[in-house]
Structures are given as structure tokens and as C-alpha cells.
Design a protein around this motif. Structure first.
Motif, mmCIF file in Angstrom:
data_model
loop_
_atom_site.group_PDB
_atom_site.id
_atom_site.type_symbol
_atom_site.label_atom_id
_atom_site.label_comp_id
_atom_site.label_asym_id
_atom_site.label_seq_id
_atom_site.Cartn_x
_atom_site.Cartn_y
_atom_site.Cartn_z
ATOM 1 N N PHE A 104 25.594 33.889 14.509
ATOM 2 C CA PHE A 104 26.399 34.432 15.436
ATOM 3 C C PHE A 104 25.666 35.778 16.054
ATOM 4 N N LEU A 105 25.737 35.833 17.419
ATOM 5 C CA LEU A 105 25.245 36.913 17.810
ATOM 6 C C LEU A 105 25.959 38.200 17.211
ATOM 7 N N PRO A 106 25.125 39.385 16.620
ATOM 8 C CA PRO A 106 25.851 40.420 16.024
ATOM 9 C C PRO A 106 26.645 40.962 16.810
ATOM 10 N N GLU A 107 26.843 41.267 18.038
ATOM 11 C CA GLU A 107 27.797 42.134 18.355
ATOM 12 C C GLU A 107 29.185 41.275 18.599
ATOM 13 N N LEU A 108 28.891 40.025 18.354
ATOM 14 C CA LEU A 108 30.316 38.950 18.562
ATOM 15 C C LEU A 108 30.905 38.860 17.207
ATOM 16 N N SER A 109 29.804 38.819 16.026
ATOM 17 C CA SER A 109 30.313 38.699 14.873
ATOM 18 C C SER A 109 31.048 40.164 14.364
ATOM 19 N N GLU A 110 30.468 41.216 14.713
ATOM 20 C CA GLU A 110 31.341 42.536 14.679
ATOM 21 C C GLU A 110 32.740 42.635 15.137
ATOM 22 N N ALA A 111 32.738 41.908 16.475
ATOM 23 C CA ALA A 111 34.012 41.892 17.250
ATOM 24 C C ALA A 111 34.994 40.864 16.522
ATOM 25 N N GLY A 112 34.620 40.142 15.644
ATOM 26 C CA GLY A 112 35.305 39.112 15.098
ATOM 27 C C GLY A 112 36.002 39.530 13.818
ATOM 28 N N GLN A 113 35.804 40.917 13.571
ATOM 29 C CA GLN A 113 36.244 41.470 12.238
ATOM 30 C C GLN A 113 37.402 42.462 12.291
ATOM 31 N N THR A 114 38.242 42.291 11.115
ATOM 32 C CA THR A 114 39.228 43.126 11.214
ATOM 33 C C THR A 114 39.289 43.695 9.683
ATOM 34 N N GLU A 115 39.404 44.895 9.659
ATOM 35 C CA GLU A 115 39.060 45.723 8.367
ATOM 36 C C GLU A 115 37.727 45.320 7.765
ATOM 37 N N ARG A 116 36.853 45.038 8.429
ATOM 38 C CA ARG A 116 35.553 44.881 8.027
ATOM 39 C C ARG A 116 35.121 43.428 7.265
ATOM 40 N N VAL A 117 36.080 42.460 7.698
ATOM 41 C CA VAL A 117 36.226 41.071 7.313
ATOM 42 C C VAL A 117 36.258 40.149 8.432
#
Length: 425
Positions: free
Chosen positions: A126-139
Motif C-alpha cells: 500500500f502507498l505509505p501515505e494511504l497506509s498511515e491514513a488507514g490507522q487508528t491508534e497506530r494500528v
């Protein structure tokens, strides 16, 4: 295989393209598992409904995974989030949902974390910026499914007739709108701040003015910042007040109305995404695209949008869901969906393939903008309520007698309340 149709949109016409069969494997131990997938419709009618894509994908998956069936239910974007919420509330959650937000369900511990679902290569792709946007509380709970960015669209014929060039800053944008108005263009600049998707239009302009919903480190909301107040004051005084945004008040103009007007040749400029490009060209509109202008030059960032895939725990089909998702996120299948709906791929490898293929040249400008784009704070449980407040209120900020500071403070107060409620859960 005879597919069991349970959606609102029938999919009885065979497709001319083939979903990739790569990635299929032995499903020993998975006999008799039926997965339910609820998805949003990216099409604009029965002929190009997303139901066709998903049914073809499901058939290809089932052919290589005996014992697992996938039933697909597709709803319009106006209904799909509500439909899934109702299913969850009734204790009948789907196994997989492809909708607009995941954070509430993650906070309620209803979702599988992504690292419990898909293989490491899938998650790492996954594109990194999208993976990060898919996180809640770093999960990570949200798997990005489709992405797009926003550019300034302009009608090339209207610009040529008016003898103007694409604007590079706000003063040029206003001057272009004045020339278009003088030529009788109905909407020199269409500014949809109605209830449909004004949270997007507002964010585009916040970024253009150097602000945003949150501070630049992704911390607290800064909705009523000086930059944002200055942006909406400029819109009120320099575009809306002089009548450069058309006959419909921005607070009453929805995105769908603005897009339809653009495809009719009635709009000089507006913020657009890839799907609008396709629709406008089908109607014979010559579409020009440039990055969104900022106060003194190109905006510091474009707005990006991602839609989300998520997997519910309720039915306990973790392994089977993971197998299906690994299959769905193969390059061939990601690119197939992107091709059909002019949507940007969400994986590194598919993005690289698109960037290297001249057949996708029409999407390159959007693709180039994605790595530096900013997305909604969708990982925050508070975002749904903040977005709703923006939709209710932001049109008032640019009304002739509107008070941008007061309106943005009202939204900021709603955001603070939503954050406080989320913290107490």
C-alpha cells in the motif's frame, strides 16, 4: 457458476474484460464459507455499475478457491455508509465492507487489524501515505481501496474564447473568473459548498490558503485558524460577492450539480477529480487541468481522497476474508478497477505500472499529485461528526453577510466536542 444476486443493481451482462486469476490457492479447511461483501457504486448507471466488477471478481476468486463463495451487495454512495451502519446495529455485519470510513468500527473493536488479514507483501505494497491514513491508534484497520486527487479543471474552449490562461494564483483565478463572467459564462467558478460533499471543497480551499483541518504535524484541529478565516473571507469578498460563482449560492450548490453543469459547458472552472474528466470528455468538453492555485502560487498541497475496505470480526471468517483481499489487491485487479472508473490505484506496484503505461496518461497528473496530497483525518473517531458539521455550516461562511470567523469557530467547537466524546469512550 450461477451467482446469487442480492444487490440493488443487477449485473446480468457479461463483461468484455477479464479479472485476473492470479493469486488463487488451495482452500483446504475452508469448505462451506460464504462471505458477504457490501460495496459502494462508482458507476453512474446500470451499464457501468460496480456490481459488474465485483461479481466478475468474485467469480474469478471462487474458481480458484473451492468452498468459498462471495455474495456482493452494491449501494450508491448516498446510501452505502448508512446501510452498513444499519447492518452492524442489527447484529448482521457484513464480512467485508468497502465504504467511506472505518474509524468508528475500529474504535468499537468490530474490525480485524490489517496485519491479521492479508499477507505481508500485500500490506507492505500500500502507498505509505494511504497506509498511515488507514490507522487508528497506530494500528491499521482500513485498507485503502480507491484513491483520487483534486486538480483545478477548466473548460478549454471557454478559456480560449475569453483569451485567458490557466490561473497560477488567487489573483489570476479571480481575473479569469471576471473575464468569463463578462463573456456570459453561467458559472465562472463553481463553488459547491452545499451539503453533499462540502467537506472536500472546504479542505481544497483551506490547503490552497496554507491551512487545513489540522495542524501540519497531524495534531489537533485548527479549523478556525487565521489562515482558514482568511481563505473564506477572500472567497466571500472576491468570488462570491462579485457574482463570480454563478446563480446558485455556494451553500445551496452540491458537487453533483456543479459537475453536471461542467459537463454541459456552463462552468469555466471548478475543483475536479478523475471521474469528472471522463464524464466531461464523453459530453464533448475539452478539459484542461492544472494544480490548484494558492495565494501566491501553487497550493502547498493537493487534497487526496481514499475510500476504505474493512473486515468485520462478527462472523469469524478471518482466513477466508484475508484470502479474498490478497486476491483483490493483486496488480491486475487493482488496475482493472482503476481503468473502469478512472480511479487511482492504492498500491506501489500498480501505481508504478500506471505511471509507466501510456494508456494511463490521462491519469498521470492526478497520480503525480498523490504522494504530496493531504487526506481527511479519517483515522480519527471524531472525523465523522466534524465532517457533518462542515456540511451543515460552511456555506454560511461565504454568504454575502456571512461571518467566516464565527462559522469556522462554530465548526471548531463541534470538533472539540466530538474529540472529547471520543476520548470518553
Amino acid at each position: 457458476m450461477q451467482r446469487r444476486y442480492i444487490s440493488l443493481v443487477a449485473a446480468g451482462v457479461a463483461l468484455g474484460t477479464t479479472i485476473a486469476l492470479t493469486g488463487c490457492g488451495n482452500t483446504a479447511g475452508s469448505d462451506g464459507v460464504n462471505l458477504r461483501l457490501v460495496a459502494a457504486d462508482y458507476g453512474n448507471g446500470a451499464e457501468n455499475s460496480s456490481q459488474k466488477y465485483w461479481d466478475e471478481l468474485a467469480d474469478a476468486f471462487e474458481a480458484g478457491n473451492p468452498g468459498i463463495t462471495v455474495d456482493v451487495e452494491v449501494h450508491s454512495w448516498k446510501d452505502v455508509d448508512r446501510k452498513v451502519a444499519e447492518m452492524v446495529a442489527e447484529g448482521n455485519a457484513p464480512d467485508i465492507a468497502q465504504i467511506g470510513a472505518y474509524a468508528d468500527y475500529a474504535e468499537q473493536d468490530r474490525l480485524y487489524p490489517v496485519d491479521e488479514l492479508v499477507k505481508i507483501p500485500t500490506q507492505a505494497n500500500f502507498l505509505p501515505e494511504l497506509s498511515e491514513a488507514g490507522q487508528t491508534e497506530r494500528v491499521q484497520y482500513g485498507l485503502p481501496f480507491a484513491a483520487s486527487t483534486r486538480l483545478l479543471f477548466f473548460n478549454e474552449e471557454l478559456f480560449t474564447d475569453a483569451g485567458i490562461e490557466p490561473p497560477q494564483d488567487w489573483s489570476q483565478l479571480r481575473a479569469a473568473a471576471e473575464r468569463l463572467k463578462a463573456r456570459g459564462v453561467k458559472y465562472p467558478f463553481a463553488l459547491p459548498l452545499g451539503s453533499e460533499e462540502s467537506q472536500a471543497e472546504a479542505m481544497i480551499w483551506m490547503l490552497s490558503g496554507g491551512g487545513g483541518y489540522r495542524d501540519r504535524n497531524g495534531g489537533s484541529y485548527e479549523i478556525d485558524s487565521e489562515r482558514n478565516i482568511g481563505t473564506f473571507t477572500w472567497l466571500r469578498d472576491k468570488l462570491v460577492g462579485p457574482g463570480l460563482t454563478g446563480p446558485v449560492a455556494p451553500g445551496k450548490l452540491d458537487r453533483a450539480q456543479a459537475f453536471e453543469a461542467f459537463t454541459r459547458g456552463e462552468v469555466g472552472m471548478l475543483s475536479g477529480h478523475p471521474t469528472l474528466m471522463q464524464r466531461a470528455e464523453e459530453k464533448g468538453i475539452e478539459v484542461g487541468m492544472v494544480p490548484m492555485p494558492g495565494v501566491d502560487g501553487e497550493a502547498r498541497a493537493s487534497m487526496g481522497v481514499a475510500d476504505w475496505m474493512m473486515a468485520f470480526r462478527q462472523n469469524g471468517h478471518r482466513r477466508e476474508i484475508g484470502r479474498f483481499l490478497d486476491f483483490a489487491y493483486s496488480d491486475e485487479n487493482v488496475l482493472e478497477f482503476s481503468d473502469r472508473y478512472d480511479i487511482l490505484p492504492v498500491t506501489v506496484s500498480a501505481s508504478e505500472a500506471m505511471a509507466a503505461d501510456d494508456e494511463h496518461k490521462r491519469l498521470w497528473k492526478f497520480l503525480e499529485a498523490l504522494p504530496t496530497s493531504e487526506l481527511y483525518p479519517s483515522g480519527e473517531v471524531s472525523w465523522a461528526k466534524v465532517s457533518a458539521s462542515v456540511k451543515r455550516n460552511i456555506g454560511d461562511a461565504v454568504a454575502p453577510k456571512g461571518d467566516p470567523a464565527a462559522v469556522l469557530t462554530r465548526i471548531a467547537n463541534d470538533a472539540a466536542k466530538a474529540e472529547s466524546e471520543a476520548d470518553r469512550r
